[in-house]
Design a protein around this motif. Sequence first.
Motif, PDB file in Angstrom:
ATOM      1  N   GLU A 168       0.863  -1.114  -0.110  1.00  0.00           N
ATOM      2  CA  GLU A 168       0.096   0.080  -0.143  1.00  0.00           C
ATOM      3  C   GLU A 168       0.931   1.359   0.132  1.00  0.00           C
ATOM      4  OE1 GLU A 168      -3.613  -0.076   1.480  1.00  0.00           O
ATOM      5  OE2 GLU A 168      -3.574  -1.934   0.140  1.00  0.00           O
ATOM      6  N   PRO A 169       0.374   2.419  -0.256  1.00  0.00           N
ATOM      7  CA  PRO A 169       1.186   3.516  -0.391  1.00  0.00           C
ATOM      8  C   PRO A 169       1.917   3.757   0.692  1.00  0.00           C
ATOM      9  CG  PRO A 169      -1.165   3.977  -1.132  1.00  0.00           C
ATOM     10  CD  PRO A 169      -1.020   2.646  -0.823  1.00  0.00           C
ATOM     11  N   HIS A 170       1.235   3.602   2.072  1.00  0.00           N
ATOM     12  CA  HIS A 170       2.324   4.206   3.154  1.00  0.00           C
ATOM     13  C   HIS A 170       2.533   2.871   3.969  1.00  0.00           C
ATOM     14  CE1 HIS A 170       2.010   8.316   2.387  1.00  0.00           C
ATOM     15  NE2 HIS A 170       0.838   8.249   2.143  1.00  0.00           N
ATOM     16  N   HIS A 171       1.840   1.701   3.718  1.00  0.00           N
ATOM     17  CA  HIS A 171       2.381   0.476   4.571  1.00  0.00           C
ATOM     18  C   HIS A 171       2.379  -0.659   3.872  1.00  0.00           C
ATOM     19  CE1 HIS A 171      -1.975   1.506   5.301  1.00  0.00           C
ATOM     20  NE2 HIS A 171      -1.855   0.181   5.007  1.00  0.00           N
ATOM     21  N   THR A 172       2.640  -1.723   4.516  1.00  0.00           N
ATOM     22  CA  THR A 172       2.555  -2.994   3.652  1.00  0.00           C
ATOM     23  C   THR A 172       1.642  -3.794   4.502  1.00  0.00           C
ATOM     24  OG1 THR A 172       5.060  -2.731   3.487  1.00  0.00           O
ATOM     25  CG2 THR A 172       3.964  -4.903   3.024  1.00  0.00           C
ATOM     26  N   LEU A 173       0.961  -4.672   3.689  1.00  0.00           N
ATOM     27  CA  LEU A 173      -0.090  -5.636   4.415  1.00  0.00           C
ATOM     28  C   LEU A 173       0.370  -7.183   4.304  1.00  0.00           C
ATOM     29  CD1 LEU A 173      -3.663  -4.504   3.144  1.00  0.00           C
ATOM     30  CD2 LEU A 173      -2.786  -4.579   5.514  1.00  0.00           C
ATOM     31  N   LYS A 318      -7.371 -10.358  11.259  1.00  0.00           N
ATOM     32  CA  LYS A 318      -5.944 -11.105  11.447  1.00  0.00           C
ATOM     33  C   LYS A 318      -4.914 -10.302  10.491  1.00  0.00           C
ATOM     34  CE  LYS A 318      -7.589 -15.425  12.707  1.00  0.00           C
ATOM     35  NZ  LYS A 318      -8.705 -16.349  11.778  1.00  0.00           N
ATOM     36  N   MET A 319      -5.083  -9.036  10.122  1.00  0.00           N
ATOM     37  CA  MET A 319      -4.264  -8.541   9.297  1.00  0.00           C
ATOM     38  C   MET A 319      -3.244  -7.991  10.423  1.00  0.00           C
ATOM     39  SD  MET A 319      -5.914  -6.994   6.249  1.00  0.00           S
ATOM     40  CE  MET A 319      -7.240  -5.931   6.857  1.00  0.00           C
ATOM     41  N   LEU A 320      -2.004  -7.898   9.972  1.00  0.00           N
ATOM     42  CA  LEU A 320      -0.976  -7.216  10.596  1.00  0.00           C
ATOM     43  C   LEU A 320      -0.359  -6.017   9.952  1.00  0.00           C
ATOM     44  CD1 LEU A 320       1.033 -10.439  11.004  1.00  0.00           C
ATOM     45  CD2 LEU A 320       0.260  -9.364  12.876  1.00  0.00           C
ATOM     46  N   TYR A 321      -0.375  -5.008  10.756  1.00  0.00           N
ATOM     47  CA  TYR A 321       0.236  -3.643  10.081  1.00  0.00           C
ATOM     48  C   TYR A 321       1.218  -3.440  10.260  1.00  0.00           C
ATOM     49  CZ  TYR A 321      -4.831  -2.568   8.454  1.00  0.00           C
ATOM     50  OH  TYR A 321      -5.817  -2.603   7.856  1.00  0.00           O
ATOM     51  N   GLN A 322       1.940  -3.127   9.465  1.00  0.00           N
ATOM     52  CA  GLN A 322       3.496  -2.595   9.924  1.00  0.00           C
ATOM     53  C   GLN A 322       3.528  -1.025  10.001  1.00  0.00           C
ATOM     54  OE1 GLN A 322       7.131  -3.199   8.497  1.00  0.00           O
ATOM     55  NE2 GLN A 322       6.681  -5.024   9.620  1.00  0.00           N
ATOM     56  N   PRO A 323       4.407  -0.535  11.059  1.00  0.00           N
ATOM     57  CA  PRO A 323       4.271   0.834  11.014  1.00  0.00           C
ATOM     58  C   PRO A 323       4.655   1.618   9.957  1.00  0.00           C
ATOM     59  CG  PRO A 323       6.059  -0.129  12.007  1.00  0.00           C
ATOM     60  CD  PRO A 323       5.391  -1.171  11.779  1.00  0.00           C
ATOM     61  N   SER A 324       3.961   2.405   9.602  1.00  0.00           N
ATOM     62  CA  SER A 324       4.075   3.062   8.144  1.00  0.00           C
ATOM     63  C   SER A 324       5.104   4.304   8.339  1.00  0.00           C
ATOM     64  CB  SER A 324       2.756   4.000   7.925  1.00  0.00           C
ATOM     65  OG  SER A 324       2.110   4.564   8.791  1.00  0.00           O
ATOM     66  N   VAL A 325       5.822   4.399   7.359  1.00  0.00           N
ATOM     67  CA  VAL A 325       6.853   5.294   7.147  1.00  0.00           C
ATOM     68  C   VAL A 325       6.408   6.608   6.996  1.00  0.00           C
ATOM     69  CG1 VAL A 325       9.168   5.653   6.392  1.00  0.00           C
ATOM     70  CG2 VAL A 325       8.574   3.521   6.795  1.00  0.00           C
TER      71      VAL A 325
END
Lengths: 434, 226, 240
Positions: A168-173, A318-325
């Motif tokens: 995704e533009p700001h994070h990875t799913l 159940k999705m894990l979100y990565q902290p967005s940069v």
Amino acid sequence: MRVPPLTTCEKEVILEALKSGKRFDFRGLEEFRGVKLVVGSEIGTAICTIGNTKVIAAVSAQIAEPSSMRPHKGVIIIDVDLSPMANVSNEHDRLGSKGMELIRLLELIIRDSRCIDVESLCIRAGKEIWKVRVDVRILDEDGSLLDCACLAAITALQHFKRPNVTLEPHHTLIYSEYEKAPVPLNIYHMPICTTIGLLDKGQMVVIDPTEKEAACLDGSIVVACNKRREVCALHQSTNLVLSTKQIERCVKLAMSRAEALTAVVSDVIKQDQRERSAFKRPDGFSITTPSLILTSGTAAARQINAPRIQHGREPEEKMLYQPSVIVNENPLSVGSVKQEEVDEDALIAEQLSIIQNSVGGVAVSDPQSSGVSKRKKEKEMVDDLLDGICDSEEEEVKTEILGSSEPMEVVLPVVEQQKDEEDVTSWRKKKKKV
Amino acid sequence: MAVYLPGDVINEPSSSDSSIIGYGINLRGEKKVVTQPGAFRSDEGKIWLSVHSKRYIPQEGDRVIAIVTSKTGDFFRLDIGTAEYAMISFTNFEGATKRNRPNLKTGDIIYATVFDTTPRTEAELTCVDDEKRARGMGQLNGGYMFKVSLNHCRRLINPSCEILQTMGKFFKFEITVGMNGRIWVNAPTTEEIIKIHDVINKSEFITGEDELISLVQHSYTRSVSG
Amino acid sequence: MSIISEHGFRMDGRRPAQIRNINTRLGLNRNAEGSCYLEHGNTKVLCAVYGPYESKASKRLEDRCAIVCQYSTTTFSGLERKNRPRGDRKSTEISRLLEKAFESVILTESFPRSQIDIFCEVIQGDGSNLAACVNATSLALADAGIPMKGIASAATCGIVETKPIVDLTSREETDLLPRVTLATICGRDEVILVELQNRLHIDHLSVVMDAAKATCADVYECLAVVAQQHLKACAPILGN
């Protein structure tokens, strides 16, 4: 622990037997021991057994930052655990020279021969890549350790599937296995290792020596080949004196072995895939233990009367979100300067108040002007903060002191009186900026 | 044949008049408590447990096979498979005098008796009995040595055990069994040594006589080179 | 830029079967029993040999001499500054390979319970580092007068489109080029060290091996000349 030394009589008998083509386990000189390969119920695990040598390998993956030199390549890490469980002469928690050799060889075979496509492990160039970790644990040692470890590692890598991701533009799913099917690793070829022992200055070749035989041999050579008839590694385990013809002969032997074993690995993986796609629960490692052993599984099941449990709703997310940069943020300019400035100003104000109180009565500054000067300091502070943001957002930011009715001209003479303190603070500020 | 686990108390009727409490059983007050898992055995007032183990603990009077590891001063340093090394003095060999030293090198094996197991010292062995005669002890030349479990060794030298006699009908060989689990075998050809080694290893878990005979026969006719 | 140009020259102007210039100097280190400084073109290696002396208890072998080798590269030897001169995995592996190779060459049965230390320092690395270390060590051992089966010589060879190239430089040691480092005794067909990097097709194996063997023989000729010259220079002291 101390290992009993090899006696002269043992060595003599083994050498004499080998020279006349006999071996203690009724094998021929060029005969391999049977290989048993089992994959576990968890993806990415495998046990390999060659004779008495047993090795288990497990593969896992996690997201990490790539190194600056290779920003678009994934990373593969190999770790070997050689404990006294395998062989009493091993040291606990420390990899001796044997362990280092094993790690180095596995790295050579798996990493340096480029059998895994590391560029497909890149998620975001320069920021996020998959770090694949192969853990190899030696359970029992009886010769041909490198062969067994290599086979287990390769099978585990073939079996492993990493989670599926979308950018995704700001994070990875990252999706769990219940949402999107996990993706297998992209493996180009499978290098298979063979240990070949040498005797009589290389005249005789002993294939797949057991540990006792290996202790009596002149030396051994390890050859790793793949199905495409390429030699991936050629490594001498011990000192040896050979001719190039003998090296080539060893390589040919290893080549035929590699082809046979590649077929075995593919079979095992395919069968496991078939079972899983038919939704059959995989047996996992339980098939490695012979059924003659008394297990609790054979006892009659006892009924347990458990209290009724209310089944709650299964958690949906159940999705894990990565902290967005967050882009456009320069943490350095915002954080540190502000903190230091505030502290310094507070310190100076404190010192000022102490001086005032101690001098007693000498009106250096009246409360009104000190308030104003404080406000001015605040204004300057805010200007500094906004400077940083100004650069990126290209906006004109003007700060105004709210609630001050005095025009700027009145403020100035007051400021001059306190020029010393102000100068000190501004000097300090300038110093910090520099 | 009863199998006892550690912590059990022995209530066998045959044990009531026993005067000698043997291996694996401890006396706690009046009760005979088991400390090692094993099968119960009794014989003429002696009771003991037959325990499966691989690690040897030195006992005085045991005959063991030892490996020479080094020569220091007036002793040979030996390995008998225990936690510590054992030693044997140069004089404890038949015909040894101050001038006439035994000719043993590192890696040789000897058959000796344990005669001193003082705690916190190395066990001491001897190759002669009280009358300075060897009685079969001393260096073992040639042949092949290997290790099995301790209970299998004890079973092999039991006079009522058929294994060695059955093997003797097919093979011609010489065998020495050490109480520390080590067995030394000598035969005219290497092939026979390999077969005998195979039979002894496999016979540990065979109880029936027919099974035993078929095993020995199978090994005898089998080709060693595969 | 391809490794062999269309006219058949390599990047430094050599032909595929040509080796670089070898410069050596023996007996530099006064403390060491034997020492040698060797250059293969731009690869510069310094080797010192100590021993045989009484070994530490942990390394003592009852019937032969223990060989301990330490391979280290200076921090300025490569293109980028290296933080750790030794102790990383690659250096430990090369040290082990050198130990194994020289255990086969040195007559270790002549010195039981002793130890020989070999220290190799790569001052400037321009390819074929391992081969240069083997050559330097052989000369240092000859300088120390330690009994050996013969002088070992080594070379690194690669293969480019079925054409073998010998004595690789660091620019030619790319990630895709398969290369074999081979060490032989006295240029004969007795291999003491063999190490392969990157994948090599089996049909090319014999080509590379033969080229490497021939190069080792050539290098041995050079080393033999060096050793003889050094001896002749010492002859007056030895009492001609």
